[in-house]
Design a protein around this motif. Structure first.
Motif: not given
Length: 119
Positions: A67-82, A43-50
């Motif tokens: 559901v399209e999912v993308g723009r994955l990145r480490k959290s700016l707020v939680f760092g390695d824990y987000g 049910g997920v389509k990864l669309v992450d090629d900025t």
């Protein structure tokens, strides 16, 4: 237990919704492992090629059940824990009704509930 925050994007679109999601986790997040898990999720389509302007958008999510999912990145707020990511989904094809059916089917399959007539 993870903490999360979602921001709904309410702009005029044909029939899709989008959200910016931020998750806080108890353990450090491996973004590559999260990306792989999303690639394999039903049910997920990864669309992450900025670099090539490919990311979730209401226009491209319209007309598909995934559901399209993308723009994955480490959290700016939680760092390695987000983890932060963006999702777009067709509200008519992947809305509450379809999700209810999918949950019911999974519950029948794992015998959490018994289908009528199969007692």
């Amino acid at each position: 237990m993870a903490t999360y925050s979602c921001t709904a994007v309410r702009i005029p679109t044909y029939r899709a919704h989008s959200e910016s999601i931020v998750i806080e986790t108890e353990l450090p997040v491996d973004v590559d492992a999260a990306r792989q898990a999303l690639e394999e999720a039903p049910g997920v389509k990864l669309v992450d090629d900025t670099a090539n302007d490919k990311y979730p958008m209401p226009l491209t999510a319209t007309g598909q059940e995934d559901v399209e999912v993308g723009r994955l990145r480490k959290s700016l707020v939680f760092g390695d824990y987000g983890l932060e990511f963006f999702v777009s989904g067709d509200q008519l094809l992947r809305g509450a009704a379809l999700n209810a059916v999918l949950v019911a089917e999974a519950m029948i399959e794992n015998e959490s509930i018994v289908a009528k007539g199969k007692v």
